[in-house]
Write a protein that holds these residues in place. Structure first.
Motif, short mmCIF file in Angstrom:
data_model
loop_
_atom_site.label_atom_id
_atom_site.label_comp_id
_atom_site.label_asym_id
_atom_site.label_seq_id
_atom_site.Cartn_x
_atom_site.Cartn_y
_atom_site.Cartn_z
N LEU A 150 0.71 -1.64 0.05
CA LEU A 150 -0.18 -0.27 0.09
C LEU A 150 0.64 1.06 0.28
O LEU A 150 2.27 1.42 1.13
N ILE A 151 1.28 2.49 -0.81
CA ILE A 151 1.78 3.39 -1.46
C ILE A 151 0.59 4.43 -0.61
O ILE A 151 -0.54 5.07 -1.61
N VAL A 152 1.16 5.33 0.58
CA VAL A 152 0.08 6.68 0.57
C VAL A 152 0.74 7.96 0.31
O VAL A 152 2.04 8.05 0.65
N GLY A 153 -0.20 8.23 -1.24
CA GLY A 153 0.55 9.23 -1.53
C GLY A 153 1.18 8.73 -3.07
O GLY A 153 2.60 9.55 -3.11
N ALA A 154 0.42 8.06 -2.85
CA ALA A 154 1.38 7.25 -4.58
C ALA A 154 1.38 8.68 -5.47
O ALA A 154 2.31 8.31 -6.52
N ALA A 155 0.98 9.58 -6.09
CA ALA A 155 0.81 10.12 -7.00
C ALA A 155 1.85 11.76 -6.67
O ALA A 155 2.48 12.61 -7.74
N GLY A 156 2.42 11.76 -5.60
CA GLY A 156 3.89 12.79 -5.24
C GLY A 156 4.99 12.26 -6.25
O GLY A 156 5.12 11.71 -6.53
N GLY A 157 5.51 13.19 -5.54
CA GLY A 157 7.61 12.75 -6.35
C GLY A 157 7.39 11.14 -5.94
O GLY A 157 8.24 10.55 -7.28
N VAL A 158 8.13 11.31 -4.96
CA VAL A 158 8.04 9.73 -3.84
C VAL A 158 7.26 8.72 -5.10
O VAL A 158 7.58 7.48 -5.74
N GLY A 159 5.88 8.91 -4.24
CA GLY A 159 5.55 7.87 -4.95
C GLY A 159 4.77 7.22 -6.20
O GLY A 159 4.81 6.55 -6.67
N ILE A 161 7.61 7.61 -8.54
CA ILE A 161 8.67 6.85 -9.07
C ILE A 161 8.24 4.87 -8.09
O ILE A 161 8.91 3.61 -8.73
N LEU A 162 8.07 5.60 -6.66
CA LEU A 162 7.80 4.15 -6.31
C LEU A 162 7.41 2.65 -6.74
O LEU A 162 7.06 1.95 -6.74
N THR A 163 6.16 3.83 -7.54
CA THR A 163 4.86 2.78 -8.00
C THR A 163 5.31 2.22 -9.26
O THR A 163 4.49 1.12 -9.52
N LEU A 169 9.21 -4.12 -11.23
CA LEU A 169 10.45 -4.69 -10.83
C LEU A 169 10.10 -6.01 -9.63
O LEU A 169 10.97 -6.80 -9.00
N THR A 170 8.35 -5.92 -9.03
CA THR A 170 8.63 -7.15 -7.91
C THR A 170 6.94 -8.06 -8.53
O THR A 170 5.93 -7.35 -9.24
N THR A 171 7.23 -8.79 -8.07
CA THR A 171 5.63 -9.08 -8.54
C THR A 171 4.55 -8.84 -7.32
O THR A 171 3.33 -9.39 -6.80
N LEU A 172 4.90 -7.91 -5.80
CA LEU A 172 3.82 -7.15 -5.44
C LEU A 172 2.47 -6.84 -6.19
O LEU A 172 2.60 -5.92 -6.85
N ARG A 173 1.04 -6.83 -5.73
CA ARG A 173 0.57 -6.26 -5.56
C ARG A 173 -0.01 -4.68 -4.85
O ARG A 173 0.81 -5.02 -3.94
N VAL A 174 0.08 -3.72 -6.31
CA VAL A 174 0.29 -2.80 -5.76
C VAL A 174 -0.97 -1.45 -5.63
O VAL A 174 -1.44 -1.99 -6.68
N ILE A 175 -1.22 -0.90 -4.53
CA ILE A 175 -2.43 -0.47 -4.40
C ILE A 175 -1.60 0.89 -3.37
O ILE A 175 -0.57 1.00 -2.93
N GLY A 176 -1.91 1.84 -4.74
CA GLY A 176 -1.68 3.45 -4.64
C GLY A 176 -2.70 4.44 -3.68
O GLY A 176 -4.35 3.88 -4.72
N THR A 177 -2.37 5.39 -3.49
CA THR A 177 -3.40 5.94 -3.02
C THR A 177 -3.67 7.52 -3.59
O THR A 177 -2.20 8.07 -4.09
N ALA A 178 -4.32 8.66 -3.87
CA ALA A 178 -4.44 9.29 -4.60
C ALA A 178 -5.73 10.09 -4.76
O ALA A 178 -6.96 9.19 -4.12
N ARG A 188 -2.91 4.78 -11.71
CA ARG A 188 -2.93 4.32 -12.48
C ARG A 188 -1.67 4.11 -14.10
O ARG A 188 -1.80 2.90 -14.58
N GLU A 189 -1.33 4.95 -14.28
CA GLU A 189 -1.13 5.46 -15.23
C GLU A 189 0.42 4.25 -15.39
O GLU A 189 1.23 3.98 -15.94
N LEU A 190 0.20 4.69 -13.36
CA LEU A 190 2.50 5.07 -13.16
C LEU A 190 2.05 3.34 -12.89
O LEU A 190 3.16 2.63 -12.91
#
Length: 333
Positions: A150-159, A161-163, A169-178, A188-190
């Motif tokens: 879970l990435i809280v703040g996925a639309a920001g600068g760090v978020g 690139i982290l997304t 590069l991983t097999t994790l299920r990525v849940i971003g927040t915005a 979503r595009e990221l």
């Protein structure tokens, strides 16, 4: 050389005295330093925090993201030569990048991606290093790990690139927040598999996405306000990684689930000149390759024009508003 500095802390970004232009001596490289003619910079939250809250007795140059060309090297430099195009995030213990020339230790710089302009490249170093270190060095995620992030703040600068790093590069299920429709679409595009609105209860958003618990949390913004929900959302023996600065953080509630807490600061390696300081050179080199082969893309959100005091004040104000998407870049003097 021309430099943009602050001399009084605490002024609002809109105050014409908050950032001013000044002529300062051109720096001289130390043994392992590169002297870089700076072509482009980006603005990070740390820039605004220091301008507002860090007193200075002498004019201080802020900004640490930079992309430019090596003008000269110190006598012990082995990784670069004059004429190389480089990118870096610098050291918080040294003058920043809002200047025509800057110094950087070769161990925390790398050749910039050949496929990016200086402006596009300047958007990435600090956030790429922070995201990479948080994901792989602090949370210790392996490429084939199973589970959810879970990435809280996925639309920001760090978020932003982290997304990309986590989804590619991983097999994790990525849940971003915005919190806005346009930023949720950006996430979503990221590459996020699911996107939820962090202005609404996070647990409800996770349940609606069919995610009862997550293995990892990256708390990038407003961690204090989300903290009870993050603890509840984390699976037993999960990992919580932070980059922001809550006034107080009570770790006692983590015990029942044996949740581990990890704090990431990109400047730690350069600040203490750790034995593994060269890892930042290696990370930026890897990110450059991933950019050039199309795996990652720049997270530039808005180009703010030339590197001037006026434009930097505008960029600081936008960062402080909390409405910036991706990174704000300035290019050329």
């Amino acid at each position: 050389m021309k430099a943009i500095v602050y001399t009084q802390h605490g002024l609002p970004a809109t105050d014409p005295h908050s950032l001013v232009e000044m002529e300062l001596p051109k720096p001289v490289p130390g043994p392992r330093d590169l002297l870089v003619r700076i072509h482009a910079v980006s603005v990070n939250p740390v820039d605004t925090k220091l301008r507002r809250g860090s007193p200075t007795e002498t004019p201080r140059i802020l900004g640490w993201d930079a992309a430019g060309v090596v003008e000269a090297v110190g006598p012990e430099v082995t990784l670069f030569k004059p004429g190389d195009e480089v990118w870096y995030a610098g050291s918080i213990a040294r003058p920043g990048s809002y200047a025509e020339f800057g110094l950087v230790d070769e161990r925390i710089a790398a050749l910039k991606p050949t496929s990016l302009s200086f402006g596009d490249a300047a958007a990435l170093p600090l956030t790429s290093l922070t995201a990479w270190e948080l994901l792989f060095d602090r949370l210790e995620v392996k490429p084939d790990d199973e589970g959810e992030l879970l990435i809280v703040g996925a639309a920001g600068g760090v978020g932003s690139i982290l997304t990309q790093l986590a989804s590619r590069l991983t097999t994790l299920r990525v849940i971003g927040t915005a919190s806005r429709a346009d930023t949720r679409e950006w996430v979503r595009e990221l590459g996020a598999h699911d996107v939820i609105d962090h202005s609404q209860p996070l647990l409800e958003g996770l349940r609606a996405a069919g995610v009862p618990q997550v293995r990892y949390v990256a708390g990038l913004t407003h961690t204090a306000s989300h903290y009870p929900q993050l603890i509840e959302a984390l699976a037993p023996q999960g990992k919580l990684g932070l980059i922001d600065d809550p006034d107080v953080l009570d770790v006692v509630p983590l015990k029942r689930k044996a949740i581990s807490l990890h704090w990431e600061l990109m400047f730690t390696r350069s600040l203490f000149e750790t034995k593994d300081m060269i890892r930042q050179h290696e990370i930026l080199t890897n990110v450059a390759k991933l950019i050039d082969d199309g795996t990652l893309k720049t997270t530039l959100g808005e180009h703010m024009g030339k590197i001037t005091a006026e434009n930097l004040r505008k960029a600081h104000a936008l960062v402080e508003s909390g409405r910036a998407r991706g990174k704000l870049v300035l290019e050329g003097f």
